[in-house]
Motif scaffolding. Structure first.
Motif, PDB file in Angstrom:
ATOM      1  N   GLU A  70       0.601  -1.575   0.305  1.00 33.58           N
ATOM      2  CA  GLU A  70       0.260   0.290   0.024  1.00 33.58           C
ATOM      3  C   GLU A  70       0.769   1.027  -0.448  1.00 33.58           C
ATOM      4  O   GLU A  70       0.676   2.183  -0.244  1.00 33.58           O
ATOM      5  CB  GLU A  70      -0.487   0.067   0.649  1.00 33.58           C
ATOM      6  CG  GLU A  70      -2.009   0.865   1.095  1.00 33.58           C
ATOM      7  CD  GLU A  70      -3.026   1.149   0.037  1.00 33.58           C
ATOM      8  OE1 GLU A  70      -3.143   2.376  -0.666  1.00 33.58           O
ATOM      9  OE2 GLU A  70      -3.485   0.084  -0.498  1.00 33.58           O
ATOM     10  N   ALA A 119      -3.848  -7.605  -5.760  1.00 36.65           N
ATOM     11  CA  ALA A 119      -4.902  -6.536  -5.363  1.00 36.65           C
ATOM     12  C   ALA A 119      -4.405  -5.342  -6.204  1.00 36.65           C
ATOM     13  O   ALA A 119      -4.436  -4.430  -6.514  1.00 36.65           O
ATOM     14  CB  ALA A 119      -5.598  -7.351  -4.207  1.00 36.65           C
ATOM     15  N   LYS A 122      -4.652  -4.870  -9.104  1.00 34.60           N
ATOM     16  CA  LYS A 122      -5.675  -4.545 -10.200  1.00 34.60           C
ATOM     17  C   LYS A 122      -6.315  -3.247  -9.572  1.00 34.60           C
ATOM     18  O   LYS A 122      -6.954  -2.714 -10.690  1.00 34.60           O
ATOM     19  CB  LYS A 122      -6.434  -5.881  -9.594  1.00 34.60           C
ATOM     20  CG  LYS A 122      -6.631  -7.580 -10.231  1.00 34.60           C
ATOM     21  CD  LYS A 122      -7.557  -8.031 -10.009  1.00 34.60           C
ATOM     22  CE  LYS A 122      -7.431  -9.805 -10.109  1.00 34.60           C
ATOM     23  NZ  LYS A 122      -8.420 -10.256  -9.814  1.00 34.60           N
ATOM     24  N   LYS A 123      -5.536  -2.399  -8.465  1.00 35.55           N
ATOM     25  CA  LYS A 123      -6.146  -1.049  -8.522  1.00 35.55           C
ATOM     26  C   LYS A 123      -5.051  -0.330  -8.734  1.00 35.55           C
ATOM     27  O   LYS A 123      -4.677   0.608  -8.589  1.00 35.55           O
ATOM     28  CB  LYS A 123      -5.612  -1.392  -6.670  1.00 35.55           C
ATOM     29  CG  LYS A 123      -4.772  -1.289  -5.865  1.00 35.55           C
ATOM     30  CD  LYS A 123      -4.963  -1.014  -4.439  1.00 35.55           C
ATOM     31  CE  LYS A 123      -3.898  -0.069  -4.041  1.00 35.55           C
ATOM     32  NZ  LYS A 123      -4.186   0.379  -2.270  1.00 35.55           N
ATOM     33  N   GLY A 124      -3.971  -0.851 -10.115  1.00 36.04           N
ATOM     34  CA  GLY A 124      -3.097  -0.103 -10.217  1.00 36.04           C
ATOM     35  C   GLY A 124      -1.858   0.154 -10.328  1.00 36.04           C
ATOM     36  O   GLY A 124      -1.233   0.661 -10.899  1.00 36.04           O
TER      37      GLY A 124
END
Length: 169
Positions: A70, A119, A122-124
């Motif tokens: 993150e 994940a 997939k969120k860039g």
């Protein structure tokens, strides 16, 4: 393999990390055997996992890994992940991996980390590759379940009294 006889993460840290890690210029926690290093000039985050952890230690590392991904996403860093075991992957041909080492290698237990990387993608997020050791030959492959995740496994050591599994002789 008797996992109950392995040394603790804290002992591993004290023996193999503590004498050196302050010189690595990386982000780490005392008594933990996973860390990351940022290369701001190239916007790259190298995340190093300990694939020998079990139970609560592994759960803790997985939560840390998700948080570290993150942070890479927020800073727009490209991510490279290194671990002892390669993720489970299907071989593709490359010039430095021409020896017959089988069609698939890797550890399916690494899939929980691949899910987190998936994940992130997939969120860039920009995922570059997995790096691994463990194997006794060079191998480049991809995960059929996660085709956006390539892995490069690098010859660890020779085994079987000098039998060569690489093209570097």
């Amino acid at each position: 393999w008797d996992w109950s006889k392995r040394i603790s993460q804290e002992d591993c840290y004290k023996r193999l990390f503590a004498p050196f890690i302050s010189e690595w210029n990386c982000v780490y926690e005392e008594n933990k055997t996973f860390y990351y290093k940022d290369y701001p000039a190239n916007a790259i985050r190298l995340i190093v996992l300990n694939s020998m952890l079990v139970d609560d230690e592994r759960d803790e590392q997985l939560a840390w890994f998700e948080k570290t991904l993150e942070g890479a996403f927020e800073n727009e860093y490209h991510v490279v992940v290194a671990a002892h075991y390669p993720v489970y992957m299907k071989k593709i041909h490359c010039n430095f991996s021409s020896l017959d080492s089988g069609e698939c290698i890797g550890d399916k237990s690494m899939e929980i980390y691949q899910e987190k990387v998936d994940a992130f993608i997939k969120k860039g997020g920009d995922f570059v590759t997995w790096l691994a050791g463990h194997v006794h030959f060079d191998y480049v492959g991809y995960s059929e379940k996660y085709p956006d995740q390539m892995c490069i496994a690098i010859d660890a050591l020779r085994c079987y009294q000098g039998m060569a599994y690489d093209d570097f002789d």
